[in-house]
Write an enzyme that holds these catalytic residues in place. Structure first.
Site, mmCIF file in Angstrom:
data_model
loop_
_atom_site.group_PDB
_atom_site.id
_atom_site.type_symbol
_atom_site.label_atom_id
_atom_site.label_comp_id
_atom_site.label_asym_id
_atom_site.label_seq_id
_atom_site.Cartn_x
_atom_site.Cartn_y
_atom_site.Cartn_z
ATOM 1 N N GLN A 154 0.886 -1.184 0.000
ATOM 2 C CA GLN A 154 0.000 0.000 0.000
ATOM 3 C C GLN A 154 0.910 1.217 0.000
ATOM 4 O OE1 GLN A 154 -3.529 -0.157 0.159
ATOM 5 N NE2 GLN A 154 -3.753 2.057 0.047
ATOM 6 N N LYS A 196 -0.054 -7.622 -16.382
ATOM 7 C CA LYS A 196 -1.016 -8.179 -15.418
ATOM 8 C C LYS A 196 -1.998 -7.110 -14.946
ATOM 9 C CE LYS A 196 0.056 -9.011 -10.872
ATOM 10 N NZ LYS A 196 0.797 -9.642 -9.784
#
Ligand code: R5P
Length: 296
Positions: free
Chosen positions: A95, A194
């Site tokens: 994060q 991805k």
């Protein structure tokens, strides 16, 4: 004197780093009170000593972080000469941005707390903080990210002499790690594309790569659920890859990941001891020790 210590997360790795540095390993006692609080005690003198704290934050990040903060603050209190923090696995680094309004940026919070607790350096290994360009945004102390990719590539190549291999990162962010591993083996590399939908769902776009009859080494920083690697294996097989091997720095291996990766067709999967696991065959102790020696 240089002391190397750890909480309950990385005692064996810390001992190994001490051996590499010809330093002294300092054991700790770690206990939990009935209400869940943590107790930690250094089993030796630390005053006026240089202390290296090695503490991975994998799988039980909150427990290990509290141990780390207690150790760092106690070292400051007990007047250690200099304190260096080594986070072989740096939890909370993923994060690294406010993706949705109101979110806490945990990478910044944890980095700042480690500095505030008294550490003078932070070392991490193949840390997942891709969106932080300016390190000064995190801490005012030096933060060095080391890599295990060279050691992993050498290990795989020694174990399975690879035939005309290519090194592939399963996503754009793994491209730099793929390059390091490929440079070690003097071969070429590429990265797949991805998209992550949630913690357990990823999509990897089909790509045309010239892999017919070639061996492939997939490298990534983390294997968590294994879904990224499984999707990558599928794409690479469709591109004609012959033998597929997998190497990662941090084998978190949740949700039966290892069995599922072998079932998908990998011939071997190897990781490092940043996270102790059944596949942690490569030690990062020499990488950590070399970096620390360069500080002097
Ligand atoms: C994320 O982008 C990382 O580099 C890894 O690819 C990811 O953490 C792997 O997670 P999982 O094994 O759950 O797909």
């Amino acid at each position: 004197m240089v002391l190397v210590t750890s909480g309950s997360a990385s005692k064996f790795l810390a001992w190994n780093v001490a051996q590499q540095l010809k330093a002294q390993y300092l054991n700790t006692e770690v206990k939990h009170f009935p209400d869940g609080e943590t107790y930690i005690r250094f089993l030796g003198e630390v005053t006026k000593e240089e202390v290296i704290v090695v503490q991975s934050l994998a799988l039980k990040p909150n427990d290990y972080l509290i141990e780390l903060f207690l150790m760092l603050d106690a070292l400051k209190d007990l007047k250690a000469k200099r304190v260096i923090t080594v986070l072989p696995y740096f939890a909370y680094a993923r994060q690294d941005e406010r993706f949705k309004s109101g979110e806490a940026i945990s990478l910044k919070t944890v980095s700042r707390l480690i500095e505030a607790a008294g550490s003078e350096y932070i070392f991490t290994i193949d840390s997942h903080r891709h969106r932080v360009v300016d390190q000064d945004d995190l801490t005012t102390i030096p933060l060095h990210d080391l890599t295990a990719m060279t050691e992993l590539a050498k290990h795989m190549n020694n174990k399975h002499p690879l035939h005309n291999p290519a090194v592939i990162g399963p996503d754009a962010e793994a491209g730099a790690w793929a390059k390091t591993a490929a440079d070690t083996l003097s071969v070429d590399y590429d990265a797949l594309e991805k998209t992550r939908h949630d913690a357990e769902t990823v999509e990897i776009k089909p790509r045309k790569l010239d892999l017919k009859g070639r061996d492939v080494l997939i490298v990534d920083d983390i294997i968590s659920t294994g879904n990224t690697i499984i999707k990558a294996i599928d794409v690479l097989k469709k591109n004609g890859a012959k033998n597929i091997y997998v190497a990662c720095t941090h084998p978190l291996l949740v949700l039966n990941a290892l069995v599922r990766i072998y079932d998908a067709g990998a011939l071997d999967v190897v990781g490092t001891d940043t996270v102790p696991s059944a596949i942690s065959h490569v030690s990062v102790a020499p990488v950590i020790a070399d970096a620390i020696k360069k500080l002097k």
